[in-house]
Scaffold this active site. Structure first.
Site, mmCIF file in Angstrom:
data_model
loop_
_atom_site.group_PDB
_atom_site.id
_atom_site.type_symbol
_atom_site.label_atom_id
_atom_site.label_comp_id
_atom_site.label_asym_id
_atom_site.label_seq_id
_atom_site.Cartn_x
_atom_site.Cartn_y
_atom_site.Cartn_z
ATOM 1 N N GLU A 110 0.826 -1.206 0.000
ATOM 2 C CA GLU A 110 0.000 0.000 0.000
ATOM 3 C C GLU A 110 0.864 1.263 0.000
ATOM 4 O O GLU A 110 0.527 2.264 -0.644
ATOM 5 C CB GLU A 110 -0.942 0.016 1.206
ATOM 6 C CG GLU A 110 -1.930 -1.135 1.270
ATOM 7 C CD GLU A 110 -3.016 -1.060 0.200
ATOM 8 O OE1 GLU A 110 -3.062 -0.069 -0.554
ATOM 9 O OE2 GLU A 110 -3.820 -2.016 0.121
ATOM 10 N N ARG A 150 0.463 3.734 -3.245
ATOM 11 C CA ARG A 150 -0.259 4.975 -2.925
ATOM 12 C C ARG A 150 0.699 6.151 -2.707
ATOM 13 O O ARG A 150 0.579 7.179 -3.372
ATOM 14 C CB ARG A 150 -1.129 4.766 -1.688
ATOM 15 C CG ARG A 150 -2.186 3.677 -1.854
ATOM 16 C CD ARG A 150 -3.230 3.776 -0.757
ATOM 17 N NE ARG A 150 -4.040 2.565 -0.645
ATOM 18 C CZ ARG A 150 -5.256 2.537 -0.089
ATOM 19 N NH1 ARG A 150 -5.779 3.652 0.396
ATOM 20 N NH2 ARG A 150 -5.932 1.412 -0.005
ATOM 21 N N ASP A 158 -4.669 -9.433 -8.338
ATOM 22 C CA ASP A 158 -5.110 -8.509 -9.396
ATOM 23 C C ASP A 158 -3.994 -7.683 -10.039
ATOM 24 O O ASP A 158 -3.723 -7.786 -11.233
ATOM 25 C CB ASP A 158 -6.231 -7.604 -8.878
ATOM 26 C CG ASP A 158 -5.939 -6.986 -7.506
ATOM 27 O OD1 ASP A 158 -4.814 -7.129 -6.997
ATOM 28 O OD2 ASP A 158 -6.858 -6.351 -6.945
ATOM 29 N N GLU A 215 -12.583 0.116 -9.955
ATOM 30 C CA GLU A 215 -12.233 -0.813 -11.034
ATOM 31 C C GLU A 215 -13.192 -0.752 -12.228
ATOM 32 O O GLU A 215 -12.754 -0.813 -13.389
ATOM 33 C CB GLU A 215 -12.168 -2.250 -10.489
ATOM 34 C CG GLU A 215 -11.034 -2.504 -9.540
ATOM 35 C CD GLU A 215 -11.282 -1.996 -8.130
ATOM 36 O OE1 GLU A 215 -10.310 -1.819 -7.367
ATOM 37 O OE2 GLU A 215 -12.472 -1.762 -7.792
#
Length: 574
Positions: A159, A163, A290, A467
């Site tokens: 993360e 980010r 993903d 998404e």
């Protein structure tokens, strides 16, 4: 004694005269362009140094004296920008020194290191939307960030990279503001201890001061998505700084994947940090995997299609996905993607998996595929994107659930692998393509009756996820079909209607009933991704051309670059 008549003072008179003459000379002849001292127009070109990879055209909204054409789509883009401002100003007022806003209670939460996550994650959104005053106000804040964590606190590697590091690098590439690169370099270095493992797979989290690391909820395993979603950021940082360690650390994992002996190129979702081998047979494009699928293709694109290893891995991987994970429901004919393991397919379809149609469309648009392969990738993208849209349109709120179990064709003699898409497609082609519409691509109307939808929502909340609209944006830019813009507007209208609060926007507990009950959370990806993709979907000008920029998995655009010859030699790039 008369002080002025002392010889000691007289000797300083020639020195003073010479200094005065020198100052006069520099004042009159030292600056060739005195217009530098004149007031300048207040637009982006005069706020920042020339960016290393300048975005095309003027800032959104035009420069002074330039009229921006008003269309229905420009008005819709403006509505999204207003939504961003509403969310960001609420964050500033109630949570400005913290990570995320609690938009129902007007509170805050520090859930990702306490480094003002929403601010950093939103930097490039501000710049792309032309909000340069808001962007400029963040620079002193960024300049004073140290990314220090106290003893016992850890930054989650995945993360933090996608980010924070991705946000800083993208904002630097757009604006050219040097402090953003400096802070990205600092943070990139601080996160490197995560790679200090036997096989180079990253640990779950790092203390940015001591370099201590720890495991996460998966123990000694790392999720495939978390291990393979740092290459874009670190390779671009290596290119900007010349630091070989940035490249070597992330390329080691690419080598590990390239040499892994996985059955049928079905890369499993969990890998042991200790052994460097898979610990499960699950193959998925959902939460555990993903963005790893994304980064194979996007590394190749980011480096100007120069890294053959990344290309080969993507082609192997996407073939395994298309051959094993796509199914068609029996009644409505909805194409969906699921996961499989030694026990067979689960037929679970996640909202997170709705990134896949956009990825397939991007690949069909850029890859060296045969005509038949390109067609198949395009069909899969179109069918999956339509199913993602259908899960929104079916519900009273106009928003899509987070997870569903799909109805599936039973295994029998006629369907030995159930409703596997490649089998249905082969049969359709063998019969001469009747109806001219491939299986899974038929457009179906919304179905408000839950029992007749061909799926059952098992997680009915909507978490402001990006998404679906991400894929709508890529579909629009690669096909030119306006239906994806219209569907995006329907999604944005539903967000406005159901999720808006006095200070921001909130996730909803259930998409099944309107008005929706709200959760007290506004994830940073809402301003970083969801609103950015919607804005770009509605803007008539292609502000971030897909042949010049590549989005990381947090929607931070990074500029396509070419490795110099010396970089290829240093990093061993064939």
């Amino acid at each position: 004694m008369d002080f002025l008549k002392t010889k000691r003072v007289y000797r300083f008179i020639p020195i003073g005269a010479a200094a005065t003459l020198l100052l006069w000379f520099f004042a009159h002849f030292g600056v060739a362009d005195r217009s530098l001292y004149l007031p300048q127009p207040d637009y982006a070109d005069h706020l920042y140094p020339p960016p290393p990879h300048p975005p095309p055209g003027p800032p959104p909204g035009g420069r002074p004296g330039q009229v921006r054409p008003t269309t229905i789509w420009s008005q819709r883009a403006d509505a999204v920008r207003d939504a961003f401002l509403h969310a960001y100003r609420g964050y500033q007022e109630f949570a400005g020194e913290h990570d995320e806003l609690r938009p129902v209670s007007d509170g805050f939460v520090d859930n990702f290191n306490g480094w003002r996550l929403t601010l950093v994650d939103s930097l490039d959104t501000m710049f792309i939307m032309g909000l340069h005053d808001e962007f400029r106000e963040t620079i002193p804040i960024i300049a004073n960030m140290t990314f220090a964590l106290p003893e016992g606190k850890y930054a989650p590697f995945f993360e933090t990279v996608i980010r924070y590091l991705g946000g800083l690098l993208s904002a630097y590439a757009l604006s050219g503001e040097p402090i953003l690169l400096a802070r990205a370099d600092d943070l990139g270095t601080m996160m490197l201890p995560a790679f200090n493992t036997t096989h180079g797979l990253p640990m779950y989290a790092v203390n940015t001061v001591s370099g201590m690391t720890r495991f996460g909820w998966t123990g000694a395993d790392i999720l495939w998505s978390e291990a393979l979603s740092c290459q874009m950021e670190y390779k671009y940082l290596a290119h900007l700084t010349g630091r070989q360690e940035y490249f070597d650390r992330v390329e080691r994992m690419m080598d590990l994947m390239n040499e892994a002996n996985v059955e049928g190129d079905k890369f499993p979702t969990k890998w042991s940090v200790m052994t460097g081998r898979p610990t499960t047979s699950q193959f998925s494009v959902g939460a555990f995997a993903d963005s790893a699928h994304e980064y194979f293709l996007k590394q190749w694109l980011l480096t100007a299609k120069s890294e053959a290893k990344a290309l080969d891995l993507y082609l192997r991987d996407v073939q395994a996905v298309l051959s094993n994970l796509l199914y068609v429901t029996p009644t409505r004919g909805l194409l969906y993607v699921t996961d499989t393991s030694a026990h067979g397919p689960s037929h679970t379809f996640e909202h997170l998996s709705c990134f896949l149609p956009g990825l397939l469309a991007l690949g069909a648009h850029t890859l060296p595929l045969s005509a038949s392969e390109r067609e198949r990738h395009q069909w899969a993208a179109q069918g999956l994107a339509h199913t993602c849209w259908t899960t929104y349109a079916d519900h009273a709120t106009g928003l899509g659930p987070d997870e569903m179990v799909m109805a599936h064709v039973p295994v029998d003699d006629a369907h030995p692998r159930g409703g596997l898409w490649v089998d249905l497609l082969a049969d359709w082609e063998a019969r001469g393509r009747p109806g001219r519409v491939p299986p899974g691509l038929k457009q179906v109307p919304p179905q408000p009756v839950a029992g007749e939808r061909d799926y059952r929502a098992t997680k009915v909340d909507y978490l402001l996820r990006p998404e679906t609209v991400e894929s709508f944006y890529i579909m629009w830019r690669t096909t030119g079909d306006v239906v994806w813009r219209e569907r995006g507007w329907a999604v944005f209208s539903a967000i406005e209607k159901e999720a808006k609060t006095t200070s921001g926007y909130a996730s909803v507990f259930s998409v099944e009933s309107s008005p929706a009950r709200l959760k007290d959370e506004m994830p940073s990806f809402f301003t970083a991704e969801t609103l950015k993709y919607l804005y770009l979907l509605f803007e008539d000008e292609e502000l971030i051309p897909l042949d010049r920029w590549v989005f990381n998995t947090e929607a931070h655009p990074l500029p396509i670059f070419q490795w110099a010859d010396w970089e290829k030699r240093r990093y061993g790039i064939a």
